[in-house]
Each structure stands twice: as C-alpha cells, then as structure tokens.
Design an enzyme around this catalytic site. Structure first.
Site, short mmCIF file in Angstrom:
data_model
loop_
_atom_site.label_atom_id
_atom_site.label_comp_id
_atom_site.label_asym_id
_atom_site.label_seq_id
_atom_site.Cartn_x
_atom_site.Cartn_y
_atom_site.Cartn_z
CG ASP A 1 -41.06 -8.48 0.09
OD1 ASP A 1 -40.34 -9.22 -0.69
OD2 ASP A 1 -41.43 -7.19 -0.29
CG ASP B 1 -35.38 -5.74 -7.31
OD1 ASP B 1 -36.32 -6.24 -7.70
OD2 ASP B 1 -34.61 -5.82 -6.44
#
Length: 252
Positions: free
Chosen positions: A12, A131
């Site tokens: 990330d 998500d």
C-alpha cells in the site's frame, strides 16, 4: 481453486512510501516500495500488488515513476491499482511495467471501464478490486475510496457483475479484517469464489500461515494477499510457503 495457490504481497503506497494500518486507518511508514518489492520476490512471493491508496481520494493518477522503478526490479507479476479513472489510464501503467491493473471506484462510477479495458488489453490484465464490509443482516457491502465511501452495492453480486463485464480476477478485501491478523473472512471469500468463475484473491486479516491455508481450502481462494506480518518481519514468504507445503498445498 487453481492447482497452485499464489502468495501475493501487497504494498500500500502513499506519497511514494509503503504504509500499513488497521481497518484502513492509522497508517505507519514501512519503507521504500522498490526495496520491499525486491525483498519479497527474493523471499518467494508469486506476485506483488502495488496499491496507490491515496490516488483516488486525491483525484490524481497513479505514481507512474514509482511503478516503473518497482517493475524494473521484479521478474514476478506486478498488479497496480489506485487512481485509474478511465480505460485510457491502463495503457501507461502497462507500459510502465505493470502486468495487471486493479480498478475499484472507477468501475463503480463507470462499469464499462472493465469491459473496455478487457477488450483493449485482455481480461487477464483487468482486476476488479472490491473492499467489502459486513452489514448487520449478514450481507456484505462494497465501499470505495479506501473504505470511506459506501456504494450500496452487494459485494458478492458486484463481484459477479465485474467478472461478467470482463475482469479476469477479483481482489477481495475484508475491511473488517484489514490489519487485524485474525484470519481472512472465509465466508465472504467463499461466497464470492462460489459465485464467479475467475480467480479470487483473498485479502485482509492474514496473521499466520494457517490463515493462508484456510483461505485456499475453506475460502476457495486462488491467491492470498498479505502485507503487515511481512512488513513487521514477523515471518517471511518462504516460511509461510514451507508451512503450506507441510499441509499438502502445492504452492510454487
């Protein structure tokens, strides 16, 4: 499930640095993406997933130069996501060295992006990133912009739609499990894997080798994505794969 389950390491990236948090919050600096990508490949990672987590929120494109530098040190596949707004954004990332492009919020805004991307570059290049957070009624809803924006979409149905449109893979992250290290959401993973014919990458919750095993066996995932336990040097990809082989899983 594919014959050889894959271990995918996620980077990330925010402002050119690898970060890690819990439930998408409380980000800590973990280092340089190029150095980390090289280290994880050396340890035995099957793929690297590079997610520019602030690009969509900040309304800008992915950091192409960081992608290029990362791709240059890798021989394994590189998936890149974050900041993709249209099918025109896919080509530059592939030319910068990405093998696959992960799309989340832009696909919700314009689902034809998945179809157009698959038509131009092949569905093997297009990853639908979802998500998901569990609702009180037990269903899962899809969120965008790093878990900040509710879409109202049923995550399992949306995964099926993405695959129909041309996504060649589903990257499925449990927001509830992200960074918690108590194991993947196996119910969620299995629900999506049973609904689509494309590979599903389980994400969110890896804390030990048994969690990866369960994602492959009970969750029916084709790949397991992990980050924090590697960044914090609690284990290595090699150690995880040794454990998986001990359970009879044919990892690479």
């Amino acid at each position: 499930m594919s014959l050889r389950p894959r271990v995918v390491v996620c980077l990330d990236v925010k402002d050119g640095r690898v970060v890690k948090g819990t439930n998408f919050e409380g980000l800590r600096d973990m280092g340089d993406p190029v150095q980390l990508a090289a280290r994880y490949e050396e340890e035995g990672a099957d793929e690297i997933c590079f997610l520019d987590i602030s690009a969509s929120r900040e309304g800008r494109g992915t950091l192409l130069e960081t992608v290029r530098r990362t791709a240059e040190v890798l021989f394994i596949p590189l998936t890149v996501g974050g900041g993709i707004r249209s099918a025109d954004d896919i080509g530059p990332l592939l030319r910068a060295g990405a093998d696959k492009i992960s799309v989340n919020s832009a696909a919700v805004r314009d689902p034809s992006l998945l179809a157009e991307g698959a038509r131009r570059y092949g569905s093997q290049c297009i990853v639908a990133s979802i998500d998901a957070a569990r609702e009180e009624d037990g269903s899962w809803r899809h969120w965008t912009h790093g878990g900040k924006t509710p879409t109202g979409l049923d995550a399992v149905e949306w995964a099926a739609r993405c695959a129909e449109l041309g996504a060649g893979e589903i990257l499925l992250t449990s927001i509830d499990r992200d960074g918690v290290r108590t194991g993947y959401d196996l119910e969620l993973t299995r629900a999506v894997a049973d609904r689509v014919t494309v590979p599903v990458v389980a994400s969110g919750g890896a804390g030990e080798a048994a969690h990866l095993r369960d994602a492959f066996t009970e969750g029916r995932a084709s790949a397991a994505l992990l980050a924090g336990i590697l960044h914090d040097r609690l284990t290595t990809v090699g150690a995880l794969k040794t454990a998986l082989r001990g359970w009879g899983l044919q990892v690479r």
